[in-house]
Design a protein around this motif. Sequence first.
Motif, PDB file in Angstrom:
ATOM      1  N   ALA A  70     162.452  75.723 -32.448  1.00  0.00           N
ATOM      2  CA  ALA A  70     161.552  75.226 -33.477  1.00  0.00           C
ATOM      3  C   ALA A  70     160.525  74.369 -32.763  1.00  0.00           C
ATOM      4  N   SER A  71     159.413  74.123 -33.418  1.00  0.00           N
ATOM      5  CA  SER A  71     158.386  73.350 -32.733  1.00  0.00           C
ATOM      6  C   SER A  71     158.195  71.974 -33.359  1.00  0.00           C
ATOM      7  N   SER A  72     158.940  71.678 -34.422  1.00  0.00           N
ATOM      8  CA  SER A  72     158.862  70.317 -34.966  1.00  0.00           C
ATOM      9  C   SER A  72     160.116  70.044 -35.780  1.00  0.00           C
ATOM     10  N   LEU A  73     160.320  68.764 -36.085  1.00  0.00           N
ATOM     11  CA  LEU A  73     161.504  68.381 -36.843  1.00  0.00           C
ATOM     12  C   LEU A  73     161.502  69.042 -38.217  1.00  0.00           C
ATOM     13  N   ASN A  74     160.328  69.124 -38.844  1.00  0.00           N
ATOM     14  CA  ASN A  74     160.272  69.742 -40.172  1.00  0.00           C
ATOM     15  C   ASN A  74     160.636  71.224 -40.108  1.00  0.00           C
ATOM     16  N   GLU A  75     160.202  71.888 -39.029  1.00  0.00           N
ATOM     17  CA  GLU A  75     160.557  73.296 -38.869  1.00  0.00           C
ATOM     18  C   GLU A  75     162.073  73.432 -38.711  1.00  0.00           C
ATOM     19  N   CYS A  76     162.666  72.499 -37.955  1.00  0.00           N
ATOM     20  CA  CYS A  76     164.125  72.476 -37.810  1.00  0.00           C
ATOM     21  C   CYS A  76     164.782  72.404 -39.186  1.00  0.00           C
ATOM     22  N   ARG A  77     164.266  71.492 -40.011  1.00  0.00           N
ATOM     23  CA  ARG A  77     164.872  71.301 -41.333  1.00  0.00           C
ATOM     24  C   ARG A  77     164.708  72.556 -42.176  1.00  0.00           C
ATOM     25  N   GLU A  78     163.543  73.225 -42.052  1.00  0.00           N
ATOM     26  CA  GLU A  78     163.338  74.459 -42.824  1.00  0.00           C
ATOM     27  C   GLU A  78     164.316  75.539 -42.380  1.00  0.00           C
ATOM     28  N   ILE A  79     164.481  75.677 -41.050  1.00  0.00           N
ATOM     29  CA  ILE A  79     165.405  76.703 -40.537  1.00  0.00           C
ATOM     30  C   ILE A  79     166.825  76.413 -41.024  1.00  0.00           C
ATOM     31  N   ARG A  80     167.173  75.125 -40.980  1.00  0.00           N
ATOM     32  CA  ARG A  80     168.505  74.732 -41.428  1.00  0.00           C
ATOM     33  C   ARG A  80     168.700  75.101 -42.903  1.00  0.00           C
ATOM     34  N   ASP A  81     167.702  74.779 -43.733  1.00  0.00           N
ATOM     35  CA  ASP A  81     167.829  75.097 -45.159  1.00  0.00           C
ATOM     36  C   ASP A  81     167.855  76.597 -45.382  1.00  0.00           C
ATOM     37  N   ALA A  82     167.058  77.333 -44.583  1.00  0.00           N
ATOM     38  CA  ALA A  82     167.024  78.781 -44.736  1.00  0.00           C
ATOM     39  C   ALA A  82     168.375  79.392 -44.404  1.00  0.00           C
ATOM     40  N   ARG A  83     169.078  78.785 -43.434  1.00  0.00           N
ATOM     41  CA  ARG A  83     170.403  79.295 -43.080  1.00  0.00           C
ATOM     42  C   ARG A  83     171.472  78.807 -44.042  1.00  0.00           C
ATOM     43  N   GLY A  84     171.094  77.930 -44.941  1.00  0.00           N
ATOM     44  CA  GLY A  84     172.048  77.411 -45.905  1.00  0.00           C
ATOM     45  C   GLY A  84     173.050  76.444 -45.290  1.00  0.00           C
ATOM     46  N   LEU A  85     172.691  75.772 -44.232  1.00  0.00           N
ATOM     47  CA  LEU A  85     173.611  74.830 -43.592  1.00  0.00           C
ATOM     48  C   LEU A  85     173.394  73.436 -44.172  1.00  0.00           C
TER      49      LEU A  85
END
Lengths: 497, 340
Positions: A70-85
């Motif tokens: 990911a390239s930023s903390l917000n992107e990390c959070r989006e990926i996490r939410d997308a994976r349902g974690l």
Amino acid sequence: MSGPSSIAFVRRDIIAPAPPPPGQAGVLRWMRENLFSSLTNTLLTLLSVYLIWSVLASVMPWTLNGVWGASSLNECREIRDARGLETAACWAVINERWLQLLFGFYPTDDRLLASVFHAEPLAAAGGLEAVFGAGSNATARIEFVNAMKADLSNLTIFFFGYWRPLLAVVLLVVAVAPILYASLPRGLLWVSLAYPFVAVFLFWGGSVWGPATVALGLVAALYIGRLVSARLGLLAGALAVVAAFFMIFLNPLGVIGHTGLFPLFPHAKGVLDALMPLGLPAIPSDQFGGFMLAIIIGTSGIVLSLPIGILLALGRQSTMPFIRWVCVTFIEVIRGVPLIVWLFVASTLLKYFLPPGSSFDALLRVIILVTLFASAYIAEVVRGGLAALPKGQYEAADSLGLDYWKSMQLIVLPQALKVSIPGIVNTFIGLFKDTTLVVFVGLRDPLGLTNAIRATPEWNGIYWELYIFVALLFFTFCFFMSRYSMYLERKLQTDHR
Amino acid sequence: MKKSILLGTLAVAGLTAGIASAQSTMEQVQARGSLKCGSNEGLAGFASPDANGNMQGFDVSLCRAIAVAVLGDAQAVEFVPLTSQTRFTALAAGEVDVLVRNSTWTFSRDTDLKLDFVGVNYYDGQGFMVRSDLGVSSARELDGATVCIQTGTTTELNLADFFRVNAISYEPVPVATNAEGQQQYLAGACDVYTTDISGLAATRATFEAPGDHVILPEVVSKEPLGPVVRHGDSAWGDIVRWTLNAMIAAEEYGVTSANVAEMAAAPTMNPEINRLLGTEGELGAMMGLSKDWAVQIISAVGNYGEVFEAYIGENTPVGLARGLNAQWTQDGLLYSPPFR
């Protein structure tokens, strides 16, 4: 009633050994004896298992499910939410910034990177000299380097862009090995002696003749001393070394404004530079940073403080009052003030005593202060070792007719130092970890860099991942030191306990 | 052996230092070929390094503008990271040429510390952030609240003053750094987090749910932040002051990095713009700079408004409104003296 014996059965062969009953062997027995031997132990075991499980249950998913790309903390959070974690570490910050945490803002060898991995754009931009030469435009150069680094993987930059500090660290291992392990060939010790000069050259760059002439000058001073002492005795030899050292490196007349032939060192360097201009781009110490800084400060502090500390310990036990008082005062003053205060002294107060406008390298100031601080502690540890020796050892050395230095070198110190190993290594580990304190005087140590990384808009608000990475780096080094000290203790163990 | 190298380098360093001290700051910078700018180690929006180690930010841009004015190259800057404890001594000792590090202009710093604050590039003030579910709409309703506060700063003293003046009580939760403060606040160790408004905005932007937190309207202190130089070299101070003023004036007159080349090509209808851009008069030469110094600054770095929007404005994660930092024509405090 005669005839065959009335005994119905006589065993004629030996029973094969049967396996112990279940519960009396292997894991089960170990568990019964160690974990469930009594009611209290059973309860404690269950409680511990519960605690460990609850810690791991919250930490492991976070660690293992971490987001790497990911390239930023917000992107990390989006990926996490997308994976349902529910929770996920954002390791992407380490993925992007690990070079910065290791090396700080130490410049990469952009010429090498460009000519090997980025040859076509380099040719398009007009070749090495047009981009990196003396008259080139800095803005264009930085744009070129940014575009190049965006293309290259971090590993490529690590191995080729940072080859100078990497080579210095690899050589450090080679140089330290013969000191640490006596089984290695003794010829390697020459590498150890030459290493400080090679390291200074690799880290700081500049002309190769700087460190080379310093080394030659030192050898020359010692050689002159040896020649003189062979003819006129030890004291004259020592004076000759000091005189030669001053003539080569410091002009004692320079204090009153006299210049000329002395000191010899700049002249020799100038002549060699003119004849054979060899060297690497110079890098000033304010660009040093990251874990590299901890290694540089830690290693120089460790290497320099051990001999100084031993001398201080011997001085403190000396029968000559002047030497004893000097050593006691030094140890007590240095040890009685916190390291952080000394670092502030180094970074701010020293400037008031130096002529205005003079800049005395910040890294050098810190190395000197850290070394003095550690040597005061080492002195006390070694003094403990000296005190642990029975008086008979000193008397035995005297009765053999050994002079002071020989008795120390052959009888007293080998035993005293062996006793002090755990204490010495303890001090070294403490010193290595204390290098993070330089963050308070504005050097970019790994912890300071975590702050700088957090200040970027992309990574603002990220804490644990950065701290865990830094902690792992330090743990690796400190664990090695502690293991080595245990190995050394086992090897030197001569008593029969 | 290593010790001797240290001594050797020390001697060499002392030698070169003796040569350097005789020049003015301007000459030193030009001889060195780069500007030494004391900067923050890392403060969101104001100074932070990207992945390649290039510094970026609102304060950083002012350093770059000075470098453009003096050396004609926005990248010819060495950033020296300074902590709040070391910044003023480093400047006084000549380790940096100029200090642009969120330093509040106060009386004692300007006079007693023998420094010169040459302008204000950001008007800040201390504020309060609370969770919106507390239902607090004014700092005066914070009676009995726990407040996370960085120790050893002026914010600590301002906080005490504010609560005493309003005759309400609070319980301080001391923290050492902004990072610790954020964590404590998020963990619920305190109801209120207080620091400069710009810092609060930057902090709130990093939260998972920024909407759950509000910054209260009260501003309890004046924090004019600006570039600092040493006493005793007024010519250098002038360059720094007018670099900042040129960026502010450029915004006032509508000169941007996009249109500056066009406006500087020929004299415009507005004589003030002409003097700023060097198409009329010789203002640059009065400071020992080139005729087109302001043109170079604006084309390389941008005017004040552009820099503000790029690093701390409402479209960035920091998301600050112009507020006090608007032009005087728009009810702000930015007011550049005339270029004449």
